[in-house]
Design an enzyme around this catalytic site. Sequence first.
Site, PDB file in Angstrom:
ATOM      1  N   TYR A   1       0.838  -1.196   0.000  1.00  0.00           N
ATOM      2  CA  TYR A   1       0.000   0.000   0.000  1.00  0.00           C
ATOM      3  C   TYR A   1       0.874   1.246   0.000  1.00  0.00           C
ATOM      4  O   TYR A   1       1.893   1.294   0.684  1.00  0.00           O
ATOM      5  CB  TYR A   1      -0.855   0.060   1.259  1.00  0.00           C
ATOM      6  CG  TYR A   1      -1.867  -1.035   1.401  1.00  0.00           C
ATOM      7  CD1 TYR A   1      -1.497  -2.302   1.824  1.00  0.00           C
ATOM      8  CD2 TYR A   1      -3.214  -0.801   1.135  1.00  0.00           C
ATOM      9  CE1 TYR A   1      -2.436  -3.305   1.962  1.00  0.00           C
ATOM     10  CE2 TYR A   1      -4.154  -1.787   1.288  1.00  0.00           C
ATOM     11  CZ  TYR A   1      -3.760  -3.041   1.700  1.00  0.00           C
ATOM     12  OH  TYR A   1      -4.691  -4.027   1.840  1.00  0.00           O
TER      13      TYR A   1
ATOM     14  N   HIS B   1      -6.364   1.740  -1.327  1.00  0.00           N
ATOM     15  CA  HIS B   1      -6.320   0.375  -1.853  1.00  0.00           C
ATOM     16  C   HIS B   1      -4.863   0.047  -2.140  1.00  0.00           C
ATOM     17  O   HIS B   1      -4.050   0.933  -2.385  1.00  0.00           O
ATOM     18  CB  HIS B   1      -7.091   0.286  -3.177  1.00  0.00           C
ATOM     19  CG  HIS B   1      -8.570   0.264  -2.997  1.00  0.00           C
ATOM     20  ND1 HIS B   1      -9.216  -0.722  -2.299  1.00  0.00           N
ATOM     21  CD2 HIS B   1      -9.525   1.107  -3.428  1.00  0.00           C
ATOM     22  CE1 HIS B   1     -10.508  -0.477  -2.312  1.00  0.00           C
ATOM     23  NE2 HIS B   1     -10.727   0.620  -2.988  1.00  0.00           N
TER      24      HIS B   1
ATOM     25  N   LYS C   1      -4.629  -4.170  -9.863  1.00  0.00           N
ATOM     26  CA  LYS C   1      -3.364  -3.992  -9.145  1.00  0.00           C
ATOM     27  C   LYS C   1      -2.244  -4.480 -10.047  1.00  0.00           C
ATOM     28  O   LYS C   1      -2.459  -5.294 -10.943  1.00  0.00           O
ATOM     29  CB  LYS C   1      -3.367  -4.805  -7.857  1.00  0.00           C
ATOM     30  CG  LYS C   1      -4.465  -4.398  -6.885  1.00  0.00           C
ATOM     31  CD  LYS C   1      -4.369  -5.209  -5.615  1.00  0.00           C
ATOM     32  CE  LYS C   1      -5.687  -5.242  -4.869  1.00  0.00           C
ATOM     33  NZ  LYS C   1      -6.157  -3.896  -4.481  1.00  0.00           N
TER      34      LYS C   1
END
Lengths: 188, 302
Positions: free
Chosen positions: B239, B247, B278
């Site tokens: 993070y 997120h 991601k």
Amino acid sequence: MASSGENKTRAVDLTSLLEHPKVITATTNKTDCPVNIYKEMVAYGYNNQEQVHVAMLVVLYLSEAKQWAELDLQPCPALQMVTLYGRPTQADNLQVLVPLGKQADLSPQRLRDFLTHVSLPQDELELEEPDLMTRRVTLAICDTDSTITFYRITDGFVPPDPPEVVAEKKAKKRQWKKRKGQRTQHQQ
Amino acid sequence: MIDLYLCHGHVYVWNATDACDLREHHRIVGTFVGALPRLPRQNVRLGRPLQLMPEETTVLLNKGIARLLDGNVPPRTGEDVSQAITEHRQQSFREQAEMCKSDRKRKLHEMASVIAKGRAAKRKKLAQKAMEESSSSVSSSDVSSSTWDQPADEEEPSLSVEEMRELEAKLEETTGYNEQAFLVQILTEQVTEETQEAIPWNYPNTDKEALRCNVFRDLWEKGYFLTSGGKFGGDFLVYPGDPFRYHSFYIAVCQQRTEKMEALDIVRLGRLGSNVKKTVLLCSESETGEINYTSLQWTGMN
């Protein structure tokens, strides 16, 4: 499991396909003479039939199916592999591609080798810093049924797109689908 | 120095201040695994102890931020301990009784005007009633005589100082000391005055564990917050800031430098990353011990 006998048969079939006139005149950036790309790849002498075969499929796919504006071969002696470089449209940046078969030998070290040894063509390098090695490579992974999947590896941290960009891309995609749908409707 | 307790192979933080400190000042997040005493039958919000990953523990111990103690030590027993506990409880009850009284007093003061209004209205009613019953004889015992002097309708009724004192005295009498009604505090953290010796931390043991520790330490030193990556099929989630507010950007996957990979593994990891928005981060250790990071993204071509 593919035996060496089967491989030979496949190579022969491919060659006959490649003697088709359309393929012979596939685009190259440097010269206007028709060039047999397959023969050129073999001429590199890497003795890596599987990889050459896969590279050929990627070339056909990108030049014919995806209509890339630029597409060329580049030997990579350090890795004994055929690599490609090109750009989808004139406006895009130059990309380097490494064709890989499903059975290809990979490891984290190998990926880093791709990043350090697969270089951009010389004239492009002059525009950027001279000591900047390629730090971004697109892997073209080819399955046994000849479907190709493209994944990009980059050295370092590449953060994902922020939510605004993601939303933008989604909206564009929706527009494209809409236009595509309309176009097929008109054709009918 | 933050105290970590090793209990049956897991590392826990019991002190509330330490848990906050770890997150705010050291970017160590951990996971709360304890039931909250007043919200027991749910696991959406859990409380202490804070359980740490082995990699988190390793970093904290190596940097000298925390020390590891034995969490398996049973509490001391004996007459003196039992007496101390009883005394502590009695003290708590006394404090609660005081708080109860002062709380009622405060309420009394808040309600003063309402009480005064009520009393004035009652007096008026009684006065009217008395007048209706007999015009001549006024039974003053029923009616508080001081109110005759008060002009009833014009002013806002309020309690006099004597009246307030009277009520407060009544309150003191009626507020009892009922042990059944008091709260008994059960401490989450076992407080002890004894000094404990630090115990050794036997981790990492395998190459894989060592690699995970090194990757964790490297990413942590770069300023990221890290949590376990099990939910997304990776080793860690990375993070850019506190996980409560952001997120995660990356799914870190630790691999040995020469570990065999299939082309399908690239596709699997890439797919996973693009589905959850991601970037997959392939982490491996170079020959010189430096951690190399390779980002894996889907190109969008197909």
